[in-house]
Design a protein around this motif. Structure first.
Motif, PDB file in Angstrom:
ATOM      1  N   VAL A 115       0.687  -1.287  -0.034  1.00 28.01           N
ATOM      2  CA  VAL A 115       0.104   0.010  -0.020  1.00 28.01           C
ATOM      3  C   VAL A 115       0.897   1.168   0.043  1.00 28.01           C
ATOM      4  O   VAL A 115       0.557   2.142  -0.975  1.00 28.01           O
ATOM      5  N   ASN A 116       1.935   1.166   0.675  1.00 31.61           N
ATOM      6  CA  ASN A 116       2.745   2.416   0.722  1.00 31.61           C
ATOM      7  C   ASN A 116       3.542   2.517  -0.471  1.00 31.61           C
ATOM      8  O   ASN A 116       3.767   3.781  -0.845  1.00 31.61           O
ATOM      9  N   LYS A 117       3.894   1.346  -1.118  1.00 30.96           N
ATOM     10  CA  LYS A 117       4.493   1.609  -2.331  1.00 30.96           C
ATOM     11  C   LYS A 117       3.588   2.117  -3.549  1.00 30.96           C
ATOM     12  O   LYS A 117       4.000   2.955  -4.295  1.00 30.96           O
ATOM     13  N   ALA A 118       2.303   1.647  -3.440  1.00 30.31           N
ATOM     14  CA  ALA A 118       1.373   2.245  -4.409  1.00 30.31           C
ATOM     15  C   ALA A 118       0.979   3.600  -4.115  1.00 30.31           C
ATOM     16  O   ALA A 118       0.438   4.392  -4.860  1.00 30.31           O
ATOM     17  N   GLY A 119       1.113   3.948  -2.917  1.00 24.22           N
ATOM     18  CA  GLY A 119       0.764   5.445  -2.481  1.00 24.22           C
ATOM     19  C   GLY A 119       1.890   6.502  -2.628  1.00 24.22           C
ATOM     20  O   GLY A 119       1.351   7.501  -2.336  1.00 24.22           O
ATOM     21  N   SER A 120       3.045   5.699  -2.759  1.00 24.98           N
ATOM     22  CA  SER A 120       3.918   6.970  -3.292  1.00 24.98           C
ATOM     23  C   SER A 120       4.000   7.641  -4.410  1.00 24.98           C
ATOM     24  O   SER A 120       3.336   7.353  -5.292  1.00 24.98           O
ATOM     25  N   LYS A 121       4.732   8.784  -4.331  1.00 19.99           N
ATOM     26  CA  LYS A 121       4.710   9.780  -5.579  1.00 19.99           C
ATOM     27  C   LYS A 121       5.345   8.995  -6.853  1.00 19.99           C
ATOM     28  O   LYS A 121       6.562   8.599  -6.389  1.00 19.99           O
ATOM     29  N   SER A 122       4.831   9.007  -7.690  1.00 24.39           N
ATOM     30  CA  SER A 122       5.808   8.707  -8.775  1.00 24.39           C
ATOM     31  C   SER A 122       6.460   9.834  -9.537  1.00 24.39           C
ATOM     32  O   SER A 122       6.149  10.881  -9.624  1.00 24.39           O
ATOM     33  N   LYS A 123       7.503   9.514 -10.368  1.00 26.55           N
ATOM     34  CA  LYS A 123       8.375  10.503 -10.921  1.00 26.55           C
ATOM     35  C   LYS A 123       7.711  10.600 -12.690  1.00 26.55           C
ATOM     36  O   LYS A 123       8.598  11.227 -13.188  1.00 26.55           O
ATOM     37  N   ASP A 124       6.867  10.375 -12.907  1.00 29.70           N
ATOM     38  CA  ASP A 124       6.195  10.288 -14.313  1.00 29.70           C
ATOM     39  C   ASP A 124       5.691  11.610 -14.803  1.00 29.70           C
ATOM     40  O   ASP A 124       5.244  11.983 -15.812  1.00 29.70           O
ATOM     41  N   PHE A 125       5.495  12.737 -13.788  1.00 28.43           N
ATOM     42  CA  PHE A 125       5.151  13.822 -14.048  1.00 28.43           C
ATOM     43  C   PHE A 125       3.761  14.153 -14.746  1.00 28.43           C
ATOM     44  O   PHE A 125       3.771  14.634 -15.767  1.00 28.43           O
ATOM     45  N   LYS A 126       2.840  13.109 -14.400  1.00 29.26           N
ATOM     46  CA  LYS A 126       1.483  13.183 -14.928  1.00 29.26           C
ATOM     47  C   LYS A 126       0.438  13.836 -13.934  1.00 29.26           C
ATOM     48  O   LYS A 126       0.668  13.940 -12.765  1.00 29.26           O
ATOM     49  N   HIS A 127      -0.646  14.668 -14.414  1.00 28.34           N
ATOM     50  CA  HIS A 127      -1.423  15.100 -13.606  1.00 28.34           C
ATOM     51  C   HIS A 127      -2.282  14.206 -12.928  1.00 28.34           C
ATOM     52  O   HIS A 127      -2.543  12.982 -13.244  1.00 28.34           O
ATOM     53  N   ARG A 128      -2.649  14.677 -11.403  1.00 29.45           N
ATOM     54  CA  ARG A 128      -3.258  13.498 -10.625  1.00 29.45           C
ATOM     55  C   ARG A 128      -4.504  13.097 -11.442  1.00 29.45           C
ATOM     56  O   ARG A 128      -4.885  11.917 -11.279  1.00 29.45           O
ATOM     57  N   TRP A 129      -5.302  13.825 -12.150  1.00 33.42           N
ATOM     58  CA  TRP A 129      -6.469  13.113 -12.729  1.00 33.42           C
ATOM     59  C   TRP A 129      -6.247  12.229 -13.716  1.00 33.42           C
ATOM     60  O   TRP A 129      -7.212  11.374 -14.369  1.00 33.42           O
ATOM     61  N   PHE A 130      -5.164  12.162 -14.567  1.00 30.00           N
ATOM     62  CA  PHE A 130      -4.807  11.477 -15.230  1.00 30.00           C
ATOM     63  C   PHE A 130      -4.085  10.191 -15.140  1.00 30.00           C
ATOM     64  O   PHE A 130      -3.588   9.246 -16.122  1.00 30.00           O
ATOM     65  N   GLY A 131      -3.670  10.072 -13.706  1.00 25.92           N
ATOM     66  CA  GLY A 131      -2.861   8.991 -13.374  1.00 25.92           C
ATOM     67  C   GLY A 131      -3.943   7.672 -13.166  1.00 25.92           C
ATOM     68  O   GLY A 131      -5.103   7.834 -13.342  1.00 25.92           O
ATOM     69  N   GLN A 132      -3.353   6.559 -12.659  1.00 26.41           N
ATOM     70  CA  GLN A 132      -4.126   5.446 -12.398  1.00 26.41           C
ATOM     71  C   GLN A 132      -4.181   5.263 -10.818  1.00 26.41           C
ATOM     72  O   GLN A 132      -3.329   5.664 -10.348  1.00 26.41           O
ATOM     73  N   ASP A 133      -5.151   4.772 -10.667  1.00 26.94           N
ATOM     74  CA  ASP A 133      -5.456   4.305  -9.251  1.00 26.94           C
ATOM     75  C   ASP A 133      -4.896   3.098  -8.887  1.00 26.94           C
ATOM     76  O   ASP A 133      -5.339   1.996  -9.465  1.00 26.94           O
ATOM     77  N   GLN A 134      -4.029   2.968  -8.040  1.00 18.67           N
ATOM     78  CA  GLN A 134      -3.084   1.993  -7.691  1.00 18.67           C
ATOM     79  C   GLN A 134      -3.674   0.994  -6.404  1.00 18.67           C
ATOM     80  O   GLN A 134      -2.773   0.368  -5.999  1.00 18.67           O
ATOM     81  N   PHE A 135      -4.498   1.484  -5.973  1.00 19.28           N
ATOM     82  CA  PHE A 135      -5.312   0.852  -4.724  1.00 19.28           C
ATOM     83  C   PHE A 135      -6.394  -0.356  -5.156  1.00 19.28           C
ATOM     84  O   PHE A 135      -7.392   0.090  -4.689  1.00 19.28           O
ATOM     85  N   ASP A 136      -6.041  -1.232  -5.625  1.00 14.04           N
ATOM     86  CA  ASP A 136      -6.978  -2.323  -5.841  1.00 14.04           C
ATOM     87  C   ASP A 136      -6.609  -3.296  -4.551  1.00 14.04           C
ATOM     88  O   ASP A 136      -5.724  -3.920  -4.616  1.00 14.04           O
ATOM     89  N   LYS A 137      -7.812  -3.226  -3.780  1.00 10.67           N
ATOM     90  CA  LYS A 137      -7.710  -3.994  -2.538  1.00 10.67           C
ATOM     91  C   LYS A 137      -7.394  -5.492  -2.683  1.00 10.67           C
ATOM     92  O   LYS A 137      -6.622  -6.133  -2.203  1.00 10.67           O
ATOM     93  N   SER A 138      -8.119  -6.155  -3.484  1.00 16.73           N
ATOM     94  CA  SER A 138      -8.354  -7.591  -3.860  1.00 16.73           C
ATOM     95  C   SER A 138      -6.681  -8.145  -4.440  1.00 16.73           C
ATOM     96  O   SER A 138      -6.041  -8.968  -4.097  1.00 16.73           O
ATOM     97  N   ALA A 139      -6.203  -7.228  -5.410  1.00 20.27           N
ATOM     98  CA  ALA A 139      -4.803  -7.118  -6.179  1.00 20.27           C
ATOM     99  C   ALA A 139      -3.731  -7.153  -4.902  1.00 20.27           C
ATOM    100  O   ALA A 139      -2.809  -7.684  -5.088  1.00 20.27           O
ATOM    101  N   ILE A 140      -3.716  -6.160  -4.253  1.00 18.88           N
ATOM    102  CA  ILE A 140      -2.782  -5.770  -3.239  1.00 18.88           C
ATOM    103  C   ILE A 140      -2.841  -7.221  -2.043  1.00 18.88           C
ATOM    104  O   ILE A 140      -1.867  -7.573  -1.805  1.00 18.88           O
ATOM    105  N   ASN A 141      -3.984  -7.532  -1.858  1.00 13.75           N
ATOM    106  CA  ASN A 141      -4.120  -8.760  -0.944  1.00 13.75           C
ATOM    107  C   ASN A 141      -3.534  -9.797  -1.599  1.00 13.75           C
ATOM    108  O   ASN A 141      -2.810 -10.725  -0.961  1.00 13.75           O
ATOM    109  N   ARG A 142      -3.794 -10.229  -2.674  1.00 14.84           N
ATOM    110  CA  ARG A 142      -3.190 -11.449  -3.483  1.00 14.84           C
ATOM    111  C   ARG A 142      -1.687 -11.357  -3.742  1.00 14.84           C
ATOM    112  O   ARG A 142      -1.055 -12.395  -3.318  1.00 14.84           O
TER     113      ARG A 142
END
Length: 167
Positions: free
Chosen positions: A68-95
């Motif tokens: 979760v911390n890795k998914a929530g860290s800031k990325s260095k790809d310089f994209k606007h927040r609205w165009f980014g991807q949501d990396q908090f898929d609970k079931s994928a993180i649990n698996r």
């Protein structure tokens, strides 16, 4: 590193062949040393398996928090927040957390197997040297008492020598 069936088969076969070789070549003292090694590693395996079962939930929580911390860290790809991807898929993180916990346990158990194979191999090497030293007098005696020639037929010890007359 993930689970690899060929590595698992190779490690299992190596350990089984070492055990088979040990069973047929060891003396009583060497067998005691071998049993000491196997008991030590059996105890280690039992301890690690029990620890894994007891601490599984805690290990899972730690792995999930790390993901979760890795998914929530800031990325260095310089994209606007609205165009980014949501990396908090609970079931994928649990698996993924469950896979990470199982994989780390597998690596630990594989390390124990490798260590046991290494120590058993070292014991076999020293025992082979001692076996060769024990067998050397027997081989030397059999060679000295063997009266057969190179072609397998008995050689005559009392061979007559043909001497030529010197003039």
């Amino acid at each position: 590193m993930s689970f690899n069936i060929s590595d698992e088969i190779k490690r299992t076969f190596d350990l089984a062949s070492l055990k088979h070789q040990a069973a047929k070549d060891f003396t009583s003292q060497e067998w005691k040393a071998y049993r000491k090694i196997t008991l030590k590693f059996d105890d280690m395996r039992r301890f690690e398996q029990r620890t894994y079962e007891i601490e599984y939930k805690t290990r899972f929580e730690v792995a999930r928090k790390r993901l979760v911390n890795k998914a929530g860290s800031k990325s260095k790809d310089f994209k606007h927040r609205w165009f980014g991807q949501d990396q908090f898929d609970k079931s994928a993180i649990n698996r993924q957390a469950e896979r990470n916990v199982r994989n780390s346990h597998y690596q630990l158990m594989a390390g124990i197997d490798k260590q046991e194979a290494r120590e058993t191999g070292q014991l076999l090497d020293t025992c082979k040297k001692q076996l060769e030293l024990r067998e050397k007098p027997k081989r030397d005696f059999s060679n000295a008492s063997d009266r057969r020639g190179r072609n397998g037929l008995p050689k005559d010890r009392r061979q007559t020598r043909i001497r030529q007359q010197q003039r």
